[in-house]
Design an enzyme around this catalytic site. Structure first.
Site, PDB file in Angstrom:
ATOM      1  N   LEU A  50       0.931 -11.244 -12.847  1.00  0.00           N
ATOM      2  CA  LEU A  50       1.958 -11.192 -11.798  1.00  0.00           C
ATOM      3  C   LEU A  50       1.627 -12.074 -10.597  1.00  0.00           C
ATOM      4  CD1 LEU A  50       2.664  -7.350 -11.848  1.00  0.00           C
ATOM      5  CD2 LEU A  50       4.162  -9.144 -12.735  1.00  0.00           C
ATOM      6  N   GLY A  70       4.180  -2.801 -12.594  1.00  0.00           N
ATOM      7  CA  GLY A  70       2.975  -3.620 -12.729  1.00  0.00           C
ATOM      8  C   GLY A  70       2.163  -3.717 -11.458  1.00  0.00           C
ATOM      9  N   ASN A 110       3.426   7.893  -3.604  1.00  0.00           N
ATOM     10  CA  ASN A 110       3.229   8.879  -2.527  1.00  0.00           C
ATOM     11  C   ASN A 110       2.161   8.394  -1.547  1.00  0.00           C
ATOM     12  OD1 ASN A 110       0.505  10.638  -3.118  1.00  0.00           O
ATOM     13  ND2 ASN A 110       1.372   9.930  -5.048  1.00  0.00           N
ATOM     14  N   TYR A 134      -4.180   0.380  -1.266  1.00  0.00           N
ATOM     15  CA  TYR A 134      -3.163   0.552  -2.310  1.00  0.00           C
ATOM     16  C   TYR A 134      -1.850   1.078  -1.707  1.00  0.00           C
ATOM     17  CZ  TYR A 134      -0.878   3.136  -6.126  1.00  0.00           C
ATOM     18  OH  TYR A 134       0.038   3.649  -7.010  1.00  0.00           O
ATOM     19  N   LYS A 138       2.055  -0.527  -1.387  1.00  0.00           N
ATOM     20  CA  LYS A 138       3.306   0.123  -1.801  1.00  0.00           C
ATOM     21  C   LYS A 138       4.319   0.104  -0.650  1.00  0.00           C
ATOM     22  CE  LYS A 138       2.180   0.915  -6.011  1.00  0.00           C
ATOM     23  NZ  LYS A 138       2.893   0.195  -7.086  1.00  0.00           N
ATOM     24  N   ARG A 172      -2.823  20.006  -5.665  1.00  0.00           N
ATOM     25  CA  ARG A 172      -2.037  18.936  -5.034  1.00  0.00           C
ATOM     26  C   ARG A 172      -0.896  18.494  -5.944  1.00  0.00           C
ATOM     27  NH1 ARG A 172      -3.027  13.548  -5.586  1.00  0.00           N
ATOM     28  NH2 ARG A 172      -1.715  12.337  -4.202  1.00  0.00           N
TER      29      ARG A 172
END
Ligand code: 15L
Length: 268
Positions: A50, A70, A110, A134, A138, A172
């Site tokens: 990618l 991906g 999340n 990370y 997002k 969780r």
């Protein structure tokens, strides 16, 4: 949707979708940097890195809708996150736009909002509070998705996915579990609902312990079938075997919040 592309085909969520999505979308091109070990003779697969625009242009060619899973799916070193999730997601949206793709469903997480405390119920309108590099990637994916939707008319749905699995695996996950079939339902809304322009949904099933107000997804007809509470006993038994995590247990992102955490050492 005539033909869809699913990136991240070799990952855990991608592998689950390879079993479920063909019943809904018979014409799918799967992609990943590595070929899935169990690739079937009837599955169309095109490998792509990618972070390389040329390779991304190749996989989006002739595609009507994209499910973008991906990238790197947990916390990692900055350069890995940068190439796989930031450059990779930019390449995917830009290539989709140039190729005239009409819709993208982006697998957010999340962890874009992981630093909200567990006692706070949040909707999709909150400011992002990423719990990791990370999670930042997002939040970036949601932001660039909004830009392509608002500026270029791409129809974009971001799914802040909780935890996809056969059952919630700890306390969780009782709040954030997403039954794979419910994920398929959310993808279908993103790829097909006529009113979608840009939306963010929480990727969670019908969980009694939910932290998220998912009324935005319900507004589009989402009716999750999974109920994390059906697995409460086994999830709590698994939880009892885990040690306490004073930071992670306080925040929605769990161990993603406690990893590298040192805010409590500051005295200024
Ligand atoms: C995610 O975003 C990850 O991709 C997945 O591996 C799990 O860690 C999940 O979040 C979770 O929070 O349980």
């Amino acid at each position: 949707m005539k033909k869809i592309l699913v990136t991240g085909a070799a990952g855990d969520v991608g592998s689950r979708l390879r079993k479920l999505l063909p019943a809904v979308y018979p014409n799918i091109r799967w992609s990943d940097i590595k070929t899935p070990a169990d690739l079937g003779a009837n599955e169309e697969f095109v490998a792509a890195d990618l972070s390389d625009m040329k390779q991304v242009e190749k996989i989006v060619d002739g595609i009507d809708g994209i499910v973008h899973l991906g990238g790197f799916s947990v916390e990692g070193p900055w350069d890995t996150i940068l190439q796989s999730n930031i450059v990779g997601t930019y390449n995917m949206f830009e290539a989709a736009y140039r190729a005239g793709v009409s819709r993208v469903v982006f697998a957010s997480s999340n962890h874009a909002v992981g630093f909200y405390p567990r006692d706070k119920r949040i909707g999709v309108g909150v400011t992002v509070r990423p719990d990791s590099r990370y999670g930042v990637s997002k939040a970036f994916g949601e932001a660039i998705g909004a830009m392509y939707a608002d500026k270029h008319g791409l129809r974009v749905t971001c799914l802040r996915i909780g935890n996809v699995g056969d059952a919630p695996i700890d306390q969780r996950r009782l709040a954030i579990w997403l039954k794979p079939e419910d994920l398929v339902q959310l993808i279908q809304i993103g790829l097909e609902h006529r009113d979608i322009k840009f939306e963010v949904f929480y990727g969670a099933s019908n969980n009694a312990a939910a932290w998220w107000d998912n009324s935005n997804a319900q507004r589009y007809g989402y009716q999750p079938k999974g109920k994390a509470d059906d697995f409460r006993e086994q999830a709590m038994a698994a939880q009892a075997k885990l040690g306490p995590d004073p930071v992670g247990d306080k925040f929605q992102g769990g161990a993603f919040c406690s990893a590298e955490y040192d805010a409590d050492r500051r005295t200024d």
